[in-house]
Scaffold this active site. Structure first.
Site, PDB file in Angstrom:
ATOM      1  N   LYS A   1       0.839  -1.209   0.000  1.00 17.06           N
ATOM      2  CA  LYS A   1       0.000   0.000   0.000  1.00 17.06           C
ATOM      3  C   LYS A   1       0.870   1.253   0.000  1.00 17.06           C
ATOM      4  O   LYS A   1       0.633   2.185  -0.757  1.00 17.06           O
ATOM      5  CB  LYS A   1      -0.901  -0.006   1.248  1.00 17.06           C
ATOM      6  CG  LYS A   1      -1.541   1.332   1.561  1.00 17.06           C
ATOM      7  CD  LYS A   1      -2.381   1.276   2.819  1.00 17.06           C
ATOM      8  CE  LYS A   1      -1.657   1.566   4.097  1.00 17.06           C
ATOM      9  NZ  LYS A   1      -1.451   2.982   4.429  1.00 17.06           N
ATOM     10  N   ASN A   2       1.887   1.262   0.869  1.00 15.41           N
ATOM     11  CA  ASN A   2       2.694   2.472   1.016  1.00 15.41           C
ATOM     12  C   ASN A   2       3.606   2.728  -0.177  1.00 15.41           C
ATOM     13  O   ASN A   2       4.190   3.806  -0.284  1.00 15.41           O
ATOM     14  CB  ASN A   2       3.514   2.421   2.306  1.00 15.41           C
ATOM     15  CG  ASN A   2       2.623   2.600   3.531  1.00 15.41           C
ATOM     16  OD1 ASN A   2       1.434   2.888   3.407  1.00 15.41           O
ATOM     17  ND2 ASN A   2       3.198   2.429   4.708  1.00 15.41           N
TER      18      ASN A   2
ATOM     19  N   CYS B   1      -5.148   8.043  10.044  1.00 18.61           N
ATOM     20  CA  CYS B   1      -5.319   7.326  11.307  1.00 18.61           C
ATOM     21  C   CYS B   1      -5.138   8.254  12.494  1.00 18.61           C
ATOM     22  O   CYS B   1      -4.413   9.243  12.416  1.00 18.61           O
ATOM     23  CB  CYS B   1      -4.280   6.223  11.404  1.00 18.61           C
ATOM     24  SG  CYS B   1      -4.702   4.738  10.516  1.00 18.61           S
TER      25      CYS B   1
ATOM     26  N   ARG C   1       0.484  14.439  13.297  1.00 16.77           N
ATOM     27  CA  ARG C   1       0.824  14.307  11.883  1.00 16.77           C
ATOM     28  C   ARG C   1       0.721  15.625  11.121  1.00 16.77           C
ATOM     29  O   ARG C   1      -0.082  15.787  10.202  1.00 16.77           O
ATOM     30  CB  ARG C   1      -0.033  13.232  11.224  1.00 16.77           C
ATOM     31  CG  ARG C   1       0.127  11.902  11.907  1.00 16.77           C
ATOM     32  CD  ARG C   1      -0.523  10.791  11.145  1.00 16.77           C
ATOM     33  NE  ARG C   1       0.387  10.141  10.215  1.00 16.77           N
ATOM     34  CZ  ARG C   1       0.089   9.021   9.566  1.00 16.77           C
ATOM     35  NH1 ARG C   1      -1.052   8.444   9.705  1.00 16.77           N
ATOM     36  NH2 ARG C   1       0.963   8.492   8.733  1.00 16.77           N
TER      37      ARG C   1
ATOM     38  N   ASP D   1       4.177  20.205   7.970  1.00 21.18           N
ATOM     39  CA  ASP D   1       5.176  21.271   7.825  1.00 21.18           C
ATOM     40  C   ASP D   1       6.381  20.858   6.982  1.00 21.18           C
ATOM     41  O   ASP D   1       6.904  21.656   6.194  1.00 21.18           O
ATOM     42  CB  ASP D   1       5.633  21.746   9.217  1.00 21.18           C
ATOM     43  CG  ASP D   1       6.124  20.598  10.102  1.00 21.18           C
ATOM     44  OD1 ASP D   1       5.536  19.506  10.005  1.00 21.18           O
ATOM     45  OD2 ASP D   1       7.083  20.798  10.862  1.00 21.18           O
TER      46      ASP D   1
ATOM     47  N   ASP E   1       4.924   0.733  12.048  1.00 21.63           N
ATOM     48  CA  ASP E   1       3.711   0.020  11.617  1.00 21.63           C
ATOM     49  C   ASP E   1       3.668  -1.424  12.129  1.00 21.63           C
ATOM     50  O   ASP E   1       2.621  -2.070  12.048  1.00 21.63           O
ATOM     51  CB  ASP E   1       3.612   0.019  10.085  1.00 21.63           C
ATOM     52  CG  ASP E   1       3.234   1.389   9.548  1.00 21.63           C
ATOM     53  OD1 ASP E   1       2.851   2.265  10.344  1.00 21.63           O
ATOM     54  OD2 ASP E   1       3.315   1.593   8.321  1.00 21.63           O
TER      55      ASP E   1
ATOM     56  N   ARG F   1      -8.230  -0.767   5.330  1.00 18.55           N
ATOM     57  CA  ARG F   1      -7.436   0.307   4.700  1.00 18.55           C
ATOM     58  C   ARG F   1      -6.075  -0.212   4.259  1.00 18.55           C
ATOM     59  O   ARG F   1      -5.496   0.306   3.308  1.00 18.55           O
ATOM     60  CB  ARG F   1      -7.197   1.451   5.695  1.00 18.55           C
ATOM     61  CG  ARG F   1      -8.429   2.255   5.993  1.00 18.55           C
ATOM     62  CD  ARG F   1      -8.117   3.336   6.969  1.00 18.55           C
ATOM     63  NE  ARG F   1      -7.296   4.359   6.319  1.00 18.55           N
ATOM     64  CZ  ARG F   1      -7.241   5.615   6.705  1.00 18.55           C
ATOM     65  NH1 ARG F   1      -7.951   6.018   7.715  1.00 18.55           N
ATOM     66  NH2 ARG F   1      -6.479   6.466   6.072  1.00 18.55           N
TER      67      ARG F   1
END
Ligand code: UD1
Length: 421
Positions: free
Chosen positions: A22-23, A116, A121, A124, A305, A397
């Site tokens: 996914k990432n 999530c 998060r 910047d 993760d 997800r």
């Protein structure tokens, strides 16, 4: 709200495959916006985050559709530079679009992304990277407005953020001149993005190290590409098998992407054998040993993760383990849920002391974030009796039909439709 019903106590055994990460797929989808020819991403899992990203592309005038296992994206007709608020809020990865949209249209209008509930998060680092590449960025009332023609520049990231590194790469790849990204993230998905961009005509060097150099090219040309396999799904399956006292071979797991986890699994007593390029075999017949200390860190450190799934395994460790979460400030929601199953975990700030217990017992628990959900499934497989893991939408997800993968290995798990729990 769908839930998983899990009856624990079965030893998992067998072979699994994980498919594309996914990432890796999410930034590749954003990269498609830089190309006028169709791109085919092969072997993409059916995940709600990926579907949402495709919907974002469609809202910008792209064609994005699934053909079996593959995704076809044609950004030839892309025309929009305003990201729809609802979709942006639904997922953090919408921020990846910022670099490509700006690169292609000279402006981009965004809403602060969601995702999530694992910490603040902020974005910047993404914005300062784009500023370093010539963008003018204004933030007002929850919106981000970016304008300007991107040009090569020096990007220094205060922290090796995965997303900010990817955004900077996507912004720089077609900018005029040379760019250098210092203190870049080194996750395997970064190297995969570079491999894809280079396959499409980009000039990116050093991805996978702390310094990435990019020579801007006038255009990229779309093509077919197979993204790298999902190291987090692979790690989750390895941990599930270990927790069940079982045995597993994950055929497409890349050992070089999992070194920190494999090291800790060995410390916990697992026998682990790796193929040279791919394939990880694991066996753990007894209760795991405690692991003295695990600290999450950017790659090649222990992946944040996999922190929750690892904690699930250690709830039955022989002895006390310490887990420190350094990447996200509030990523311990699973500890309280694991407690409902009888785990003995004391959380203080970013640290958790896990005192292993001989047995967990089935309970009704709720996934509060994606990886926490996976952790609860692992614990439920280890527990005596039946558990109900609620809020499966969060698990969907990032894991494609996790229950089917686990059931194929012998787990007693099934999906209950909304309302049945
Ligand atoms: C990516 C992964 C996610 C993983 C994380 C860390 C994707 C789609 N998601 O998320 O699964 O958990 O890497 O490995 O690839 N930060 C800032 N300012 C910023 C950006 C980040 O302060 O502008 C902070 C974050 O709040 C967090 C830390 O940096 O505390 C790491 O975040 P980052 O590496 O950016 O993670 P993501 O790219 O969001």
């Amino acid at each position: 709200m769908e839930a998983f019903s899990v009856v624990g106590g079965e030893r998992l055994s067998g072979e699994a495959r994980v498919g594309a990460a996914k990432n890796a797929v999410l930034p590749l989808l954003a990269a498609c916006l830089l190309m006028k020819e169709p791109v085919m991403l092969c072997g993409c899992p059916r995940l709600s985050d990926i579907a949402d990203m495709c919907a974002l592309l469609q809202s910008l005038g792209c064609r994005a559709q699934r053909e079996g296992e593959d995704l076809i994206v044609d950004a030839g007709g892309a025309c929009g530079c305003v990201m729809p608020e609802a979709l942006s809020k639904r997922m953090r990865s919408s921020i990846f679009m910022l670099g490509p949209v700006l690169s292609r249209f000279g402006q981009a209008v965004f809403t602060y992304p969601g995702g999530c509930e694992i910490g603040l998060r902020p974005v910047d680092l993404h914005l300062s990277a784009l500023r370093a590449l010539g963008a003018r960025v204004e933030e007002e009332r929850g919106h981000i407005l970016c304008r300007g023609t991107l040009r090569g520049g020096a990007v220094h990231l205060d922290y090796p953020s995965v997303g900010a590194t990817e955004n900077a790469m996507l912004a720089a790849v077609c900018a005029r001149g040379e760019s250098v990204i210092c203190n870049a993230a080194r996750e395997p998905e970064i190297a995969d993005l570079a491999r894809f961009l280079n396959a499409c005509g980009g000039r990116v060097r050093g991805a996978g190290t702390g310094t990435i150099r990019i020579e801007g090219v006038a255009r990229l040309t779309g093509r077919a590409y197979t993204p790298l396999p999902d190291r987090i799904c692979a790690g989750t399956l390895l941990l599930a098998a270990a927790g069940s006292g079982g045995e597993i071979y994950v055929r497409d797991a890349r050992p070089q992407d999992l070194t920190a986890l494999l090291h800790k699994l060995r410390e916990a007593g697992a026998e682990v054998k790796c193929g040279r390029e791919a394939g990880v075999h694991l066996r753990l017949r007894t209760r795991p040993r405690a692991v003295r200390r695990i600290e999450t860190a950017p790659f090649p450190g222990f992946a944040t993760d996999l922190q929750a799934p690892m904690m699930a395994l250690l709830t039955r460790g022989q002895g006390t383990s310490l887990i420190v979460e350094n990447v996200f400030e509030s990523r311990m929601s699973h500890a309280a849920e694991l407690g409902r199953m009888g785990a003995d975990i004391q959380v203080s700030g970013r640290a958790a002391v896990v005192r292993g217990v001989p047995r967990l017992s089935g309970a009704r628990v709720t996934a509060r974030d994606l990886r926490a959900g996976a952790a609860l499934c692992i614990a439920a497989l280890m527990a005596e009796g039946e558990s109900l893991v609620e809020n499966v939408a969060l698990i969907d997800r990032g894991y494609e039909r996790l229950e089917e993968k686990l059931a194929a290995l012998g787990a007693r798990i099934r999906r209950l439709p909304g309302g049945e729990g």
